[in-house]
Write a protein that holds these residues in place. Structure first.
Motif, PDB file in Angstrom:
ATOM      1  N   ARG A 174     -25.666 -28.562 -22.376  1.00  0.00           N
ATOM      2  CA  ARG A 174     -26.343 -29.302 -21.310  1.00  0.00           C
ATOM      3  C   ARG A 174     -25.612 -30.581 -20.996  1.00  0.00           C
ATOM      4  O   ARG A 174     -25.485 -30.993 -19.842  1.00  0.00           O
ATOM      5  CB  ARG A 174     -27.800 -29.597 -21.734  1.00  0.00           C
ATOM      6  N   ALA A 175     -25.133 -31.248 -22.027  1.00  0.00           N
ATOM      7  CA  ALA A 175     -24.379 -32.505 -21.807  1.00  0.00           C
ATOM      8  C   ALA A 175     -23.107 -32.230 -21.010  1.00  0.00           C
ATOM      9  O   ALA A 175     -22.744 -32.998 -20.101  1.00  0.00           O
ATOM     10  CB  ALA A 175     -24.053 -33.157 -23.143  1.00  0.00           C
ATOM     11  N   ILE A 176     -22.418 -31.183 -21.336  1.00  0.00           N
ATOM     12  CA  ILE A 176     -21.199 -30.828 -20.595  1.00  0.00           C
ATOM     13  C   ILE A 176     -21.534 -30.507 -19.140  1.00  0.00           C
ATOM     14  O   ILE A 176     -20.794 -30.884 -18.212  1.00  0.00           O
ATOM     15  CB  ILE A 176     -20.501 -29.626 -21.269  1.00  0.00           C
ATOM     16  N   SER A 177     -22.636 -29.844 -18.916  1.00  0.00           N
ATOM     17  CA  SER A 177     -23.048 -29.480 -17.558  1.00  0.00           C
ATOM     18  C   SER A 177     -23.295 -30.744 -16.740  1.00  0.00           C
ATOM     19  O   SER A 177     -22.924 -30.820 -15.550  1.00  0.00           O
ATOM     20  CB  SER A 177     -24.295 -28.616 -17.577  1.00  0.00           C
ATOM     21  N   ARG A 178     -23.899 -31.776 -17.341  1.00  0.00           N
ATOM     22  CA  ARG A 178     -24.176 -33.001 -16.602  1.00  0.00           C
ATOM     23  C   ARG A 178     -22.855 -33.690 -16.248  1.00  0.00           C
ATOM     24  O   ARG A 178     -22.693 -34.222 -15.139  1.00  0.00           O
ATOM     25  CB  ARG A 178     -25.053 -33.929 -17.464  1.00  0.00           C
ATOM     26  N   ILE A 179     -21.896 -33.688 -17.150  1.00  0.00           N
ATOM     27  CA  ILE A 179     -20.603 -34.307 -16.851  1.00  0.00           C
ATOM     28  C   ILE A 179     -19.893 -33.559 -15.728  1.00  0.00           C
ATOM     29  O   ILE A 179     -19.321 -34.138 -14.815  1.00  0.00           O
ATOM     30  CB  ILE A 179     -19.728 -34.306 -18.124  1.00  0.00           C
ATOM     31  N   GLY A 180     -20.011 -32.246 -15.758  1.00  0.00           N
ATOM     32  CA  GLY A 180     -19.366 -31.447 -14.724  1.00  0.00           C
ATOM     33  C   GLY A 180     -19.958 -31.703 -13.357  1.00  0.00           C
ATOM     34  O   GLY A 180     -19.246 -31.832 -12.366  1.00  0.00           O
ATOM     35  N   VAL A 181     -21.275 -31.888 -13.301  1.00  0.00           N
ATOM     36  CA  VAL A 181     -21.935 -32.199 -12.003  1.00  0.00           C
ATOM     37  C   VAL A 181     -21.514 -33.565 -11.528  1.00  0.00           C
ATOM     38  O   VAL A 181     -21.208 -33.791 -10.348  1.00  0.00           O
ATOM     39  CB  VAL A 181     -23.468 -32.082 -12.175  1.00  0.00           C
TER      40      VAL A 181
END
Length: 391
Positions: free
Chosen positions: A382-389
């Motif tokens: 989830r943390a990686i997904s937020r950085i990607g967004v």
């Protein structure tokens, strides 16, 4: 009647007499009639046959009376014709039924004299009696024809099964029971075919059940014969399969030991341990000696038990190995997520590095807590997904 009418009536009556005589002889020689005359009957068949025989006696008496009147008329015509007498014989009430000859249903306590009837009435009564007798004969013959061939087939099958049983040096109480049932039904059908063919179908249903049991019994005997011929090879194959069970169970124990070391608090299936008992059952088969009927069920049951035990051992192995596979799958996912972080240029991100380190520690520490590792990887994802967004 004129002389021409008399001659015509004599010719017609003579033809009628010959036809009736042929029909009576055909009835008397009918196989069903002869069977009924010679059989020791009982029940409904006995009752109806007694009635038919009484009707047959009346039928033959009426025919003799008919023939006697016709003979007198032919004698009278051969001499000097007495047309009045001939008319009385051929067209009038010329046949006397004495009181003792009158059928019971036509008698009267108030009439002591006999009954005089015409030749046409005689023929009508003969026809009715003939139909009654023929109907009873036909009904019995139909019943015998429907049931006796099936009983004959059952006897052939029973003798074949008995031959097989003798060849196997065995005994089968079921076959004895079936044979006794067939004999009993044959006795019932022979003595009372009309009762056996009753609409309730009791005898037919019972015979169907015995035939089904006989077919099953013969199938078991044939299977026993095959087992006798194949026993050595099947026992050898069973021994090999039991060895496979033992190997699969050893593998399950080995996997279980590995899982207990590498996975924390695993939910493990029951450890299979059936190979030794299966070996004992295989050894016990040899003590059955030549009791091949007994071996049919025991050998096929053991074959089924071996297959089931092998399947259970392999299923247990796969289930426990799945826990190691789950850990390895989580490791692969974690490394894939970390590669993505590097690719996005966040390899130095302190928060992500900490989350990665926690997840990696969980997955590379024995025993591994799969539940906590799964939670940690999900948070990292989830943390990686937020950085990607955000990027």
């Amino acid at each position: 009647m004129s002389i021409e009418a008399v001659d015509f009536a004599l010719r017609r009556r003579a033809e009628e007499r010959d036809r009736i005589s042929d029909d009576l002889l055909d009835l008397d020689s009918h196989p069903g009639y002869r069977l009924l005359k010679g059989a020791r009957l009982a029940g409904e068949t006995r009752r109806r046959w007694d009635e038919a025989q009484a009707r047959a006696v009346t039928l033959w008496w009426l025919f003799d009376a008919y023939r006697g009147v016709l003979d007198r008329a032919q004698e009278l015509r051969a001499g000097k014709p007495d047309l009045a007498a001939l008319t009385g014989l051929l067209a009038g009430p010329s046949v006397e039924l004495k009181p003792e000859n009158v059928p019971v249903e036509k008698r009267s306590l108030l009439r002591a004299a006999g009954e005089w009837i015409t030749l046409d009435t005689v023929v009508a009564r003969m026809d009715a009696a003939y139909r009654d007798v023929a109907e009873t004969v036909a009904a019995a013959d139909d019943a015998w024809s429907a049931l006796l061939p099936r009983l004959d087939e059952a006897d052939v099958a029973r003798r074949s099964a008995q031959d097989q049983l003798r060849d196997l040096d065995g005994a089968d109480p079921d076959l004895e029971r079936i044979g006794a049932g067939i004999d009993r039904i044959r006795a019932v059908v022979t003595a009372d075919p009309l009762g056996a063919a009753a609409p309730d179908g009791k005898i037919g249903g019972e015979l169907n059940g015995l035939l089904a049991d006989l077919a099953a019994c013969r199938g078991l005997l044939e299977q026993a014969a095959r087992i006798r011929a194949e026993y050595g090879e099947r026992a050898r194959r069973l021994g090999e399969r039991i060895a496979q069970v033992a190997e699969a169970e050893n593998e399950a124990r080995s996997i279980r030991d590995t899982v207990l070391v590498k996975i924390a608090s695993p939910a493990l299936p029951a450890l299979p341990d059936e190979a030794a008992a299966l070996r004992d059952r295989l050894a016990a088969l040899d003590t059955a000696g030549g009791r091949w009927l007994e071996l049919v069920e025991r050998l096929t049951g053991l074959e089924r038990a071996v297959d089931e035990a092998l399947a259970r051992a392999r299923t247990a192995t796969e289930s426990m190995a799945g826990l190691i596979g789950r850990r390895d799958e989580l490791r692969g996912r974690l490394e894939a997520y970390h590669a993505k972080v590097v690719r996005l240029g966040h390899a130095e991100d302190a928060a992500l590095s900490e989350m990665y380190g926690e997840a990696r520690a969980l997955l590379w520490t024995a025993p591994c807590d799969l539940r906590q590792a799964t939670v940690a990887i999900a948070a990292y994802q989830r943390a990686i997904s937020r950085i990607g967004v955000a990027g």
